[in-house]
Scaffold this active site. Structure first.
Site, PDB file in Angstrom:
ATOM      1  CG  ASN A 137      -2.078   0.930   1.114  1.00  0.00           C
ATOM      2  OD1 ASN A 137      -2.436   1.354   0.019  1.00  0.00           O
ATOM      3  ND2 ASN A 137      -2.655   1.291   2.219  1.00  0.00           N
ATOM      4  NE  ARG A 142       5.643   6.347   3.412  1.00  0.00           N
ATOM      5  CZ  ARG A 142       4.693   5.732   4.106  1.00  0.00           C
ATOM      6  NH1 ARG A 142       3.604   5.294   3.495  1.00  0.00           N
ATOM      7  NH2 ARG A 142       4.838   5.545   5.389  1.00  0.00           N
ATOM      8  NE  ARG A 192       3.899   0.251   3.998  1.00  0.00           N
ATOM      9  CZ  ARG A 192       3.311   1.404   4.220  1.00  0.00           C
ATOM     10  NH1 ARG A 192       3.757   2.182   5.186  1.00  0.00           N
ATOM     11  NH2 ARG A 192       2.283   1.781   3.488  1.00  0.00           N
ATOM     12  CE  LYS A 236       3.429  -7.106  -5.364  1.00  0.00           C
ATOM     13  NZ  LYS A 236       4.627  -6.325  -4.996  1.00  0.00           N
ATOM     14  N   PRO A 253       3.949 -12.603  -9.040  1.00  0.00           N
ATOM     15  CG  PRO A 253       5.760 -11.396  -8.234  1.00  0.00           C
ATOM     16  CD  PRO A 253       5.332 -12.262  -9.367  1.00  0.00           C
ATOM     17  CG  ASP A 255       1.229  -5.575  -8.958  1.00  0.00           C
ATOM     18  OD1 ASP A 255       0.454  -5.696  -9.925  1.00  0.00           O
ATOM     19  OD2 ASP A 255       2.408  -5.265  -9.101  1.00  0.00           O
ATOM     20  CG  HIS A 257       0.489  -1.888 -11.463  1.00  0.00           C
ATOM     21  ND1 HIS A 257       0.692  -0.723 -12.154  1.00  0.00           N
ATOM     22  CD2 HIS A 257       0.678  -1.571 -10.166  1.00  0.00           C
ATOM     23  CE1 HIS A 257       0.985   0.252 -11.317  1.00  0.00           C
ATOM     24  NE2 HIS A 257       0.990  -0.237 -10.099  1.00  0.00           N
ATOM     25  CD  GLN A 299       5.150  -9.763 -12.456  1.00  0.00           C
ATOM     26  OE1 GLN A 299       6.359  -9.927 -12.439  1.00  0.00           O
ATOM     27  NE2 GLN A 299       4.542  -8.934 -11.642  1.00  0.00           N
ATOM     28  CG  PHE A 303       5.570  -4.464 -12.651  1.00  0.00           C
ATOM     29  CD1 PHE A 303       4.336  -4.297 -12.053  1.00  0.00           C
ATOM     30  CD2 PHE A 303       6.644  -3.727 -12.192  1.00  0.00           C
ATOM     31  CE1 PHE A 303       4.174  -3.405 -11.005  1.00  0.00           C
ATOM     32  CE2 PHE A 303       6.485  -2.830 -11.143  1.00  0.00           C
ATOM     33  CZ  PHE A 303       5.249  -2.676 -10.548  1.00  0.00           C
TER      34      PHE A 303
END
Length: 334
Positions: A137, A142, A192, A236, A253, A255, A257, A299, A303
């Site tokens: 998230n 960041r 986190r 994920k 993975p 996600d 996207h 993938q 991505f």
DNA sequence: GGCTTACCTTTCGG
DNA sequence: ACCGAAAGGTAAG
């Protein structure tokens, strides 16, 4: 092959590996969201930490050049060549893989034109795990800043380059201190912080860094199960670690996207309103069926293309993704 | 089992 | 400028 003061700026000894661009495109791989610690220290030169040492990498048409700093362990040689070959998995022939994926999947062939040389890195499992715990998230910008602060605060300082300090990724034990969570919160990790310190504890009291590394020899399903038992690690993140650190090339993975791409570009009928474990499984199985046993590698190419799409000027956006005729879906504006 | 909601903080788009 | 929404998700209800 070795030279003094080769294509660039820094002093020191440079070495080169044979490496055609079709096999590796440095700026795509190091900016594709697999690893978060490489930075372009000068145009075309990528500096970062690998195997506890500071490196600068630079690519020519047929060669990958590198130099090392901090001269603790001696000059670059056959052993450091091997570290790099291992990290980039240069023994895996990417050109043939692209061809096979493109033959099986016209959409891949279109998209891959703009993203050649994207391969999966073979990363250190501890670094990969804790890095991807930070991605949940979150934005790449960041994430990158958080991981840099993590290394500055908890990692051993290695050396300075252009007045910039470089730090090793923290060891497991550095993250198990009683105050780790509070310090991480102070570094802006948010919720986190508990995941990072909790997973460090769980690993230290359980299988350890060696056990984590040992999952390279375990089947995909087992590695996934072990990872998902750690706090802050869901399907994920577990798949990211499986793919990028634990030699599970079949891990895909999924996600937001890839979920969107599976629905909009591949027309998968996925009923759910959210990305459930079942949808995750279905999407992974679909792409493994389409691309084969290195589906996770394919993938990574998709991505990468999706990331770049967001960076291009708005007018040219989506061109490679459009499949001429069928499918009128557009991405939501961002 | 699937769907909601909360979770830290920053960035981005209106 | 200010504010809501989304960001490579995960865990709990």
């Amino acid at each position: 092959m070795r030279l003094r003061a080769a294509p660039g700026s820094q002093p020191g000894l440079w070495r080169a590996l044979p490496c055609p661009q079709a096999e590796l495109r440095l700026e795509l791989v190091l900016r594709s969201g697999q690893a978060f610690r490489w930075r372009e220290s000068s145009p075309g030169a990528w500096s970062g930490v690998l195997a506890g040492r500071v490196w600068t990498l630079r690519q020519e048409r047929e060669r990958l050049w590198y130099t090392l700093y901090g001269d603790g362990d001696g000059a670059p040689g056959a052993d450091t060549d091997q570290i790099l070959r291992d990290y980039f998995q240069l023994d895996v022939g990417l050109r043939e893989l692209y061809r096979a994926w493109g033959d099986a999947d016209p959409l891949f062939r279109q998209v891959a034109r703009d993203c050649p040389g994207v391969r999966v890195l073979r990363q250190d499992p501890v670094e990969c795990l804790f890095s991807f715990i930070c991605t949940s998230n979150n934005h790449i910008s960041r994430i990158t800043a958080m991981i840099e602060r993590l290394c500055q605060a908890f990692g051993r300082r290695l050396c300075c380059l252009d007045a910039q300090p470089f730090h090793a990724f923290p060891s497991l034990s550095a993250l198990t201190g009683a105050d780790a969570e509070a310090r991480l919160r102070a570094l802006g990790f948010g919720y986190r912080a508990k995941f990072v310190s909790g997973s460090a504890r769980a690993l230290a009291e359980g299988i350890g860094a060696e056990g984590l590394c040992g999952l390279r020899a375990a089947p995909y399903a087992e590695a996934r199960r072990v990872l998902c038992a750690l706090p802050g690690v869901g399907t994920k993140v577990a798949d990211c670690v499986c793919l990028m650190a634990l030699d599970k090339a079949e891990a895909v993975p999924v996600d937001t996207h890839i979920w969107r791409i599976a629905r909009q570009r591949y027309g998968m009928a996925l009923g759910g309103k959210s990305l459930t474990p079942r949808a995750h499984q279905e999407i992974g199985d679909f792409f493994r069926g389409l691309w084969g046993p290195r589906a996770g590698w394919a993938q990574a190419v998709l991505f990468c293309a999706d990331l770049r799409k967001g960076q291009e000027p708005a007018g040219s956006r989506d061109q490679a993704w459009e499949s001429r005729g069928r499918d009128s879906c557009r991405d939501k504006p961002r």
